[in-house]
Design a protein around this motif. Structure first.
Motif, PDB file in Angstrom:
ATOM      1  N   VAL B  49     -20.175 -53.924 -86.348  1.00 25.38           N
ATOM      2  CA  VAL B  49     -19.120 -53.330 -87.161  1.00 25.38           C
ATOM      3  C   VAL B  49     -19.588 -51.993 -87.727  1.00 25.38           C
ATOM      4  O   VAL B  49     -18.887 -50.977 -87.639  1.00 25.38           O
ATOM      5  CB  VAL B  49     -18.718 -54.296 -88.301  1.00 25.38           C
ATOM      6  N   TYR B 233      -2.430 -61.012 -80.563  1.00 22.67           N
ATOM      7  CA  TYR B 233      -2.471 -60.079 -79.442  1.00 22.67           C
ATOM      8  C   TYR B 233      -1.541 -60.495 -78.308  1.00 22.67           C
ATOM      9  O   TYR B 233      -0.749 -59.692 -77.828  1.00 22.67           O
ATOM     10  CB  TYR B 233      -3.908 -59.975 -78.926  1.00 22.67           C
ATOM     11  N   LEU B 237       1.620 -58.424 -76.967  1.00 20.51           N
ATOM     12  CA  LEU B 237       1.310 -57.776 -75.681  1.00 20.51           C
ATOM     13  C   LEU B 237       2.477 -57.915 -74.711  1.00 20.51           C
ATOM     14  O   LEU B 237       2.836 -56.988 -73.998  1.00 20.51           O
ATOM     15  CB  LEU B 237       0.046 -58.414 -75.086  1.00 20.51           C
ATOM     16  N   PRO B 248      -3.362 -54.229 -83.066  1.00 19.57           N
ATOM     17  CA  PRO B 248      -4.268 -54.699 -81.997  1.00 19.57           C
ATOM     18  C   PRO B 248      -3.880 -54.137 -80.637  1.00 19.57           C
ATOM     19  O   PRO B 248      -4.748 -53.713 -79.859  1.00 19.57           O
ATOM     20  CB  PRO B 248      -4.113 -56.225 -82.039  1.00 19.57           C
ATOM     21  N   VAL B 251      -4.956 -50.534 -80.600  1.00 16.00           N
ATOM     22  CA  VAL B 251      -6.402 -50.396 -80.412  1.00 16.00           C
ATOM     23  C   VAL B 251      -6.757 -50.596 -78.944  1.00 16.00           C
ATOM     24  O   VAL B 251      -7.493 -49.805 -78.350  1.00 16.00           O
ATOM     25  CB  VAL B 251      -7.164 -51.414 -81.292  1.00 16.00           C
ATOM     26  N   ALA B 252      -6.204 -51.663 -78.353  1.00 21.23           N
ATOM     27  CA  ALA B 252      -6.527 -51.959 -76.957  1.00 21.23           C
ATOM     28  C   ALA B 252      -6.060 -50.817 -76.056  1.00 21.23           C
ATOM     29  O   ALA B 252      -6.803 -50.373 -75.169  1.00 21.23           O
ATOM     30  CB  ALA B 252      -5.878 -53.268 -76.540  1.00 21.23           C
ATOM     31  N   SER B 255      -8.156 -47.680 -76.542  1.00 22.78           N
ATOM     32  CA  SER B 255      -9.492 -47.763 -75.964  1.00 22.78           C
ATOM     33  C   SER B 255      -9.450 -47.660 -74.447  1.00 22.78           C
ATOM     34  O   SER B 255     -10.399 -47.177 -73.834  1.00 22.78           O
ATOM     35  CB  SER B 255     -10.194 -49.033 -76.432  1.00 22.78           C
ATOM     36  N   SER B 259     -10.758 -43.835 -72.753  1.00 22.05           N
ATOM     37  CA  SER B 259     -12.058 -44.479 -72.569  1.00 22.05           C
ATOM     38  C   SER B 259     -13.195 -43.453 -72.582  1.00 22.05           C
ATOM     39  O   SER B 259     -14.327 -43.785 -72.899  1.00 22.05           O
ATOM     40  CB  SER B 259     -12.069 -45.287 -71.277  1.00 22.05           C
ATOM     41  N   THR B 262     -15.261 -41.998 -76.654  1.00 19.28           N
ATOM     42  CA  THR B 262     -15.811 -43.166 -77.338  1.00 19.28           C
ATOM     43  C   THR B 262     -15.736 -43.023 -78.859  1.00 19.28           C
ATOM     44  O   THR B 262     -15.373 -43.975 -79.563  1.00 19.28           O
ATOM     45  CB  THR B 262     -17.286 -43.377 -76.938  1.00 19.28           C
ATOM     46  N   VAL B 265     -12.345 -43.748 -80.046  1.00 23.89           N
ATOM     47  CA  VAL B 265     -12.074 -45.186 -80.010  1.00 23.89           C
ATOM     48  C   VAL B 265     -12.679 -45.854 -81.241  1.00 23.89           C
ATOM     49  O   VAL B 265     -12.035 -46.689 -81.897  1.00 23.89           O
ATOM     50  CB  VAL B 265     -12.642 -45.812 -78.717  1.00 23.89           C
ATOM     51  N   PHE B 266     -13.929 -45.475 -81.559  1.00 20.11           N
ATOM     52  CA  PHE B 266     -14.568 -46.071 -82.737  1.00 20.11           C
ATOM     53  C   PHE B 266     -13.780 -45.751 -84.002  1.00 20.11           C
ATOM     54  O   PHE B 266     -13.578 -46.616 -84.862  1.00 20.11           O
ATOM     55  CB  PHE B 266     -16.014 -45.571 -82.878  1.00 20.11           C
ATOM     56  N   THR B 269     -10.534 -47.784 -84.016  1.00 18.63           N
ATOM     57  CA  THR B 269     -10.816 -49.189 -84.265  1.00 18.63           C
ATOM     58  C   THR B 269     -11.193 -49.416 -85.729  1.00 18.63           C
ATOM     59  O   THR B 269     -10.721 -50.360 -86.373  1.00 18.63           O
ATOM     60  CB  THR B 269     -11.975 -49.650 -83.362  1.00 18.63           C
ATOM     61  N   ALA B 272      -8.285 -49.225 -87.962  1.00 20.45           N
ATOM     62  CA  ALA B 272      -7.401 -50.376 -87.783  1.00 20.45           C
ATOM     63  C   ALA B 272      -7.962 -51.612 -88.461  1.00 20.45           C
ATOM     64  O   ALA B 272      -7.220 -52.483 -88.895  1.00 20.45           O
ATOM     65  CB  ALA B 272      -7.188 -50.649 -86.295  1.00 20.45           C
ATOM     66  N   MET B 273      -9.276 -51.689 -88.573  1.00 21.33           N
ATOM     67  CA  MET B 273      -9.832 -52.946 -89.100  1.00 21.33           C
ATOM     68  C   MET B 273     -10.155 -52.894 -90.591  1.00 21.33           C
ATOM     69  O   MET B 273     -10.102 -53.915 -91.255  1.00 21.33           O
ATOM     70  CB  MET B 273     -11.059 -53.373 -88.299  1.00 21.33           C
TER      71      MET B 273
END
Lengths: 351, 297
Positions: B49, B233, B237, B248, B251-252, B255, B259, B262, B265-266, B269, B272-273
């Motif tokens: 994390v 999810y 989805l 979620p 985020v998916a 990512s 891609s 990076t 993406v971090f 994420t 989001a969390m």
């Protein structure tokens, strides 16, 4: 869950004898207890019926519409060949089941699910128990530590999966970098790219995600162990280890067993983490029953195949749950040796 | 008397712990080994994390050069990029709305259903309860394909908040009922009798006495339902597209679409969390109580 049924059944005086696995149903025949304030006229009974209906109907309605009806539909779809449009006419009997059960991808998925069930319990139970026992003491920063341990559990599987996906990348992933620093080397295709390693990698990530839940639940269970027992044991000269082995762990029995049950059901339903980490690959090395049926249902529009896979998944979950419940009930009603003793104090408390 | 209990002299201290004073907990610690283990556990737990959070403060060049390094210099562009991304806020809003609807439906319907199951005597009560208990065994995945057809075609609720929230609530109901029933059962019978003597109907008892008293239980199941919905999810989805997506999904997607980015993406994420993480950790007691309730009944 099984414990729930036993507790609630045991709590009512009418049915405190041991119940077979299908317990709940049996007590439908329980003698009606006269309503408080005496039995009134029939109109009061009708009124009671209406009240019950009023309270239960909303929940039952959405449950029936969104859970039961779709499941029955899945059963129906499973005997047709259907591509998602037009009427259901192409009845194929059990052919979908045959094709699912002879499909190596599905049988492998089933095996993967079972491996995950077993490994989750085999790894997380001793590890979680050890951590919980170690942490079950007054120590500096205990509250903070418990919070930290809980973090992975409250993260969405998707979010945890995305982060781990980056950590596990070959070359630029941090894990490989750290390993390279100490002279080790990860698999050439990466932890998630090597068919021999991928499933185990997924299991490691799942352990990271769910170990905290086990620890927290075990710790909560440990709080329920009466202080006097420790004191008595200490006065008798028991060592720390003896106290844990003879008192704490047996008394934790019900918590451990139900945790294992929840873990088992969760492992059988696994989807999110696999979908994010590997999508079932490489070479179907990490598929689960859930990813299989989503793949068939939504990507290939093989609704009949997906239906059959759903039914098989459900039957597997049900059989394992019933077997487990039976196992628990046996332990809870026949406490004699070893871990079985665990059930006794709790049973007595509920009576 | 017990306050002066000290270690029994005859006890050889087990490796890793010495039995000594243990007021309020079990054996008390202070043992360096225990702290070492605790530190290792904390580091392994938080490592990924923290790495994600820090990764958001780095550039992709930094990440490529030294994957295990620290931000140097710290850059904020990844985070500001996400925060100024309208999709991020749209996803957040969708997640909030769906979680709130799910929670409201679960709590209201759940406590209503648990009430007769806990406090009425009627034929078929245990059978009805078993329906919900068995419901615990149904993973959403089993019903997902027909559910998808039902929602998108029959109910025309595809790509709407309700279309996700209602089935989620339905799947969360078993757990809710299973937790709330023993909770309601534990309220003393005398309350009900007193209310009846005062002329309250059972429905009056429900609204005026039972609902206020079961507040803690409802908060617990509410938090569980909220967490479940927030993290869900599979159903989103299949049912949600474009700007109806939840976090979620966002985020998916982010990512896989970015891609190569990076660090981005971090950052995505992390943002989001973090809010959810803070809220859920604040509610930790409730979540644990709820799970324990499910474990113990």
């Amino acid at each position: 869950m099984a414990d729930d049924v036993t507790t609630s059944v045991a709590a009512s005086p009418a049915t405190s004898h041991p119940q077979p696995a299908t317990a709940g149903r049996a007590s439908a025949a329980r003698p009606a207890v006269p309503a408080r304030g005496g039995r009134r006229a029939a109109s009061s009974r009708v009124r009671k019926r209406l009240e019950i209906a009023f309270f239960v109907t909303p929940a039952l309605a959405i449950f029936a519409l969104f859970v039961i009806w779709p499941i029955l539909t899945a059963v129906q779809l499973s005997v047709y060949r259907w591509k998602g449009f037009g009427p259901l006419v192409d009845f194929v009997g059990l052919r979908n089941y045959v094709s699912v059960l002879t499909n190596e991808v599905f049988t492998d998925s089933l095996v993967h699910n079972l491996v995950i069930v077993v490994m989750s319990i085999v790894v997380q139970l001793p590890l979680g128990l050890a951590i919980a026992l170690l942490l079950n003491r007054k120590m500096w920063g205990q509250g903070l530590l418990r919070t930290i341990i809980f973090v992975p559990y409250v993260l969405a599987e998707v979010i945890a999966g995305v982060v781990w996906f980056q950590l596990l990348q070959p070359q630029y992933g941090v894990l490989d970098t750290i390993m390279a620093a100490v002279g080790l080397q990860g698999p050439a295709q990466g932890w998630l790219g090597d068919p021999d390693v991928a499933l185990w990698t997924v299991i490691v990530v799942l352990t990271w995600k769910y170990l905290g839940l086990a620890v927290i639940l075990f710790l909560a269970g440990l709080q329920g162990v009466a202080e006097e027992l420790y004191e008595a044991a200490q006065l008798d000269g028991a060592s720390w280890w003896q106290v844990q082995r003879r008192i704490t762990i047996p008394l934790l029995g019900p918590t451990l067993r139900t945790w294992a049950f929840l873990s088992m059901i969760g492992s059988l339903q696994l989807f999110d983490m696999v979908w994010i980490l590997t999508g079932g690959g490489p070479a179907n090395a990490t598929t689960t029953m859930a990813t299989f049926l989503i793949n068939e249902g939504t990507r290939r529009q093989n609704f009949g195949i997906a239906g059959a896979a759903s039914v098989i998944l459900f039957v597997v979950a049900l059989v394992m749950a019933l077997a487990y419940q039976h196992f628990i009930l046996r332990r809870d009603t026949r406490p004699d040796d070893g871990g079985r003793r665990a059930a006794r104090p709790r049973k007595e408390a509920t009576r | 008397m017990t306050a002066v209990v000290t270690a029994p002299p005859s006890t050889p201290p087990a490796p890793g712990a010495e039995p000594r004073r243990r007021r309020g907990g079990a054996y008390s610690g202070g043992n360096p080994l225990v702290y070492c283990i605790a530190l290792v556990v904390a580091a392994l737990t938080l490592g990924p994390v923290v790495y994600g959070v820090l990764g958001g403060f780095r550039t992709n060049a930094q990440l490529a050069q030294a994957p295990a390094g620290l931000p140097d210099p710290w850059v904020l562009t990844n985070y500001t990029g996400v925060l100024t991304n309208p999709s991020f806020w749209q996803y957040t809003w969708n997640s909030v709305a769906i979680a709130v609807i799910t929670t409201a439906v679960v709590v209201v319907f759940g406590v209503m259903a648990a009430y007769p199951l806990a406090r009425y005597e009627f034929k078929g009560r245990e059978g009805l309860f078993m329906v919900f208990v068995v419901g615990l065994l149904f993973p959403a995945a089993v019903a997902i394909v027909p559910l998808f057809i039902l929602i998108t075609q029959n109910l025309q609720l595809g790509n709407t908040w309700l279309g996700v929230a209602l089935p989620q609530a339905a799947f969360a109901l078993p757990m809710t009922v299973v937790i709330l029933r023993p909770f309601l059962m534990a309220l003393p019978k005398e309350l009900e009798e007193a209310a009846m003597l005062d002329g309250a109907s059972r429905i009056g008892f429900f609204w005026r006495i039972l609902v206020p008293l079961s507040g803690p239980g409802m908060v617990t199941v509410g938090v569980l339902a909220f967490v479940g919905s927030w993290n869900a999810y599979l159903l989103p989805l299949l049912l949600l597209q474009s700007d109806m997506k939840t976090l979620p999904l966002g985020v998916a997607d982010f990512s896989s679409e970015h891609s190569a980015d990076t660090a981005g993406v971090f950052a995505f994420t992390t943002l989001a969390m973090i809010p959810a993480l803070v809220f859920f950790l604040a509610m930790q007691k409730r979540i644990v109580n709820g799970l324990q309730g499910a474990v113990k009944g």
